[in-house]
Scaffold this motif. Structure first.
Motif, mmCIF file in Angstrom:
data_model
loop_
_atom_site.group_PDB
_atom_site.id
_atom_site.type_symbol
_atom_site.label_atom_id
_atom_site.label_comp_id
_atom_site.label_asym_id
_atom_site.label_seq_id
_atom_site.Cartn_x
_atom_site.Cartn_y
_atom_site.Cartn_z
ATOM 1 N N THR A 107 14.816 -16.736 9.009
ATOM 2 C CA THR A 107 15.784 -15.715 9.396
ATOM 3 C C THR A 107 16.232 -14.921 8.170
ATOM 4 O OG1 THR A 107 17.669 -17.222 9.110
ATOM 5 C CG2 THR A 107 16.655 -17.120 11.298
ATOM 6 N N GLU B 293 20.129 -7.672 15.628
ATOM 7 C CA GLU B 293 19.459 -8.872 15.089
ATOM 8 C C GLU B 293 20.432 -10.039 14.970
ATOM 9 O OE1 GLU B 293 15.997 -6.536 12.529
ATOM 10 O OE2 GLU B 293 17.698 -7.428 11.467
ATOM 11 N N ARG C 155 20.822 -1.953 14.252
ATOM 12 C CA ARG C 155 19.737 -2.928 14.121
ATOM 13 C C ARG C 155 20.285 -4.241 13.588
ATOM 14 N NH1 ARG C 155 16.317 0.254 12.051
ATOM 15 N NH2 ARG C 155 16.720 -0.124 9.857
ATOM 16 N N GLU D 73 20.927 -11.364 18.416
ATOM 17 C CA GLU D 73 19.707 -12.050 18.847
ATOM 18 C C GLU D 73 19.611 -13.424 18.186
ATOM 19 O OE1 GLU D 73 15.223 -10.462 19.668
ATOM 20 O OE2 GLU D 73 16.084 -10.015 17.719
ATOM 21 N N GLU D 74 19.894 -13.468 16.893
ATOM 22 C CA GLU D 74 19.818 -14.745 16.184
ATOM 23 C C GLU D 74 20.896 -15.707 16.658
ATOM 24 O OE1 GLU D 74 19.883 -14.252 11.985
ATOM 25 O OE2 GLU D 74 17.995 -13.152 11.932
#
Lengths: 284, 166
Positions: free
Chosen positions: A209, A52, A48, A55-56
């Motif tokens: 974020t 993430e 995860r 993705e960021e």
């Protein structure tokens, strides 16, 4: 019973392949493929985090193909040698003007197509002191500035000596949603846009974020020596560089390196860094 | 089907959709400062080699392979390799978050100049990315049996490089 792990999604260690994560984020994949990704991410904290982070990282990058590549795609001549490429993301300064200002207030819109990429080095990790400074969690926004002098990148702090021709890259840590802009004010009170350079002087939306994100644009310092103020702002409402310029000039003129700048705008959070820009060849 | 790259690949669209992924991939090898240039070069290669795009492969997989191959070839340049090692140390060859991968990739980096490009690519996908032989076969465009054989060759070369029996 759990479905068997498929080789296109999982590596030999049973975790998600980076390629699989990339595919799921940037192109249509089958429902079964996505289900496996989603199910694994839901139960594996390590994957995860990777998911993430990817993705960021991808979301923080907005890239346009350089003109020379599009010309080559149209069959309009061969691609130029690396040194001759221009009009893309890297500015090749004209001979004899290597220290010119390349981002100025008046020219900030024209600079939109000439963003430089940030220079956060894998090998140039910040010192523990730097890291401590970076990880301050007290505010809704953190700004980190990396300065690359052509040989190495280093993390800048207030008062850091930089030189004309150095490139500055940025990493921010937004902890609230809003509208972001990073701007600079030099010792001549010229205001220039650092990010987003492609938005024609408009702020860009940003989401909070869980960790710092790298800004995919950078600036090169010109030959205007003295205090170089860099501001990052996140505001509730969209804003423009023109909206901010007067306040930025006032803040830059009224504050020394040690003083904190007053709030620039209602409904905004801000971070400021003041660098000491000197002529090339001087003290580092 | 025409061999004209322009007719087969919309590089502009491809770039907008996949450049962040390619940028991220090349950063793992060439360092951030050179990543932009490398990304451009990967898409230039995509343009030049559009005929190698296999219909059964996704664009992401194809670009991932092109990017990895590009970086390997760049690192195989001895001069460039020395510069990178001096600048970034062994971290440049792998994913720093995985210690075991660091060791594998540092070892691979020592073998780089002795390997043919396909073997280096397979080794990278296996040791650095942790892919299965099936997935490597999918990415490279060969059978998993071929991949397994190539990995045996790589292991033999590694043993030889380490001073053991080949």
């Amino acid at each position: 019973m759990k479905p068997p792990l498929t080789s296109e999604v999982f590596g030999r260690d049973g975790h998600l392949l980076e390629l699989a994560v990339s595919r799921s984020l940037c192109e249509p994949v089958s429902a079964a493929f996505r289900r496996q990704i989603d199910a694994h991410v839901a139960e594996c904290s390590a994957c995860r985090e990777v998911f993430e982070a990817i993705e960021e990282a991808d979301a923080a990058v907005t890239l346009e193909p350089p003109a020379w590549l599009l010309k080559a795609a149209e069959g309009d001549g061969p691609a130029p040698a690396t040194a001759d490429r221009s009009g893309g993301q890297v500015i090749e300064l004209a001979e004899g003007r290597r220290r010119r200002r390349w981002v100025a207030a008046a020219a900030s819109l024209a600079v939109a197509a000439t963003a430089l990429f940030v220079l956060v080095p894998r090998g140039g990790a910040p010192t523990p002191e730097d890291a401590d400074q970076l990880r301050r969690k007290s505010s809704a926004l953190d700004l980190e500035v990396y300065v690359h002098d052509g040989e190495r990148a280093r993390l800048a702090a207030d008062g850091t000596i930089v030189h004309e021709g150095d490139r500055a890259g940025f990493r921010i840590w937004p902890r609230r949603d809003g509208h972001l802009m990073i701007v600079g004010v030099d010792a001549r009170q010229d205001v220039y846009l650092c990010y987003p350079q492609r938005a024609k002087g408009q702020s860009t939306t940003i989401k909070a974020t869980a960790s710092p994100i790298v800004v995919n644009e950078a600036v090169r310092f010109d030959d205007q020596l003295g205090a170089e103020h860099l501001f990052a702002l996140i505001c509730d409402e969209p804003f423009t560089l023109a909206d901010l310029a007067p306040q930025l000039r006032r803040a830059a003129s009224g504050a020394t390196i040690q003083e904190d700048a007053p709030a620039l705008r209602a409904g905004c959070v801000q971070k400021r860094l003041v660098l000491d820009k000197r002529a090339t060849g001087g003290e580092r | 089907m025409s061999d004209s790259p322009a007719e087969q690949v919309d590089v502009g669209a491809l770039y907008r959709q996949y450049a962040p992924m390619v940028l991220r991939r090349v950063r793992q090898f060439v360092g951030t400062a050179d990543a932009e240039e490398a990304t451009h070069d990967v898409f230039l290669r995509a343009l030049e080699r559009s005929s190698s795009f296999r219909a059964e492969s996704s664009p992401a997989t194809w670009l991932y392979r092109l990017a990895t191959n590009y970086c390997i070839n760049r690192i195989r340049d001895q001069k460039r390799r020395r510069e990178l090692l001096a600048e970034h140390g062994p971290m440049v060859f792998g994913r720093p978050e995985r210690a075991s991968n660091q060791e594998a990739s540092v070892f691979l980096s020592e073998l780089w100049s002795a390997l043919d490009p396909e073997l280096a690519l397979i080794g990278t996908l296996y040791y650095v990315d942790g892919m299965t032989t099936q997935e490597i076969g999918r990415v490279v465009g060969c059978s998993d049996r071929t991949v397994a054989n190539r990995l045996k060759t790589l292991a033999a070369k590694a043993r030889e490089a380490a001073g053991g029996a080949s």
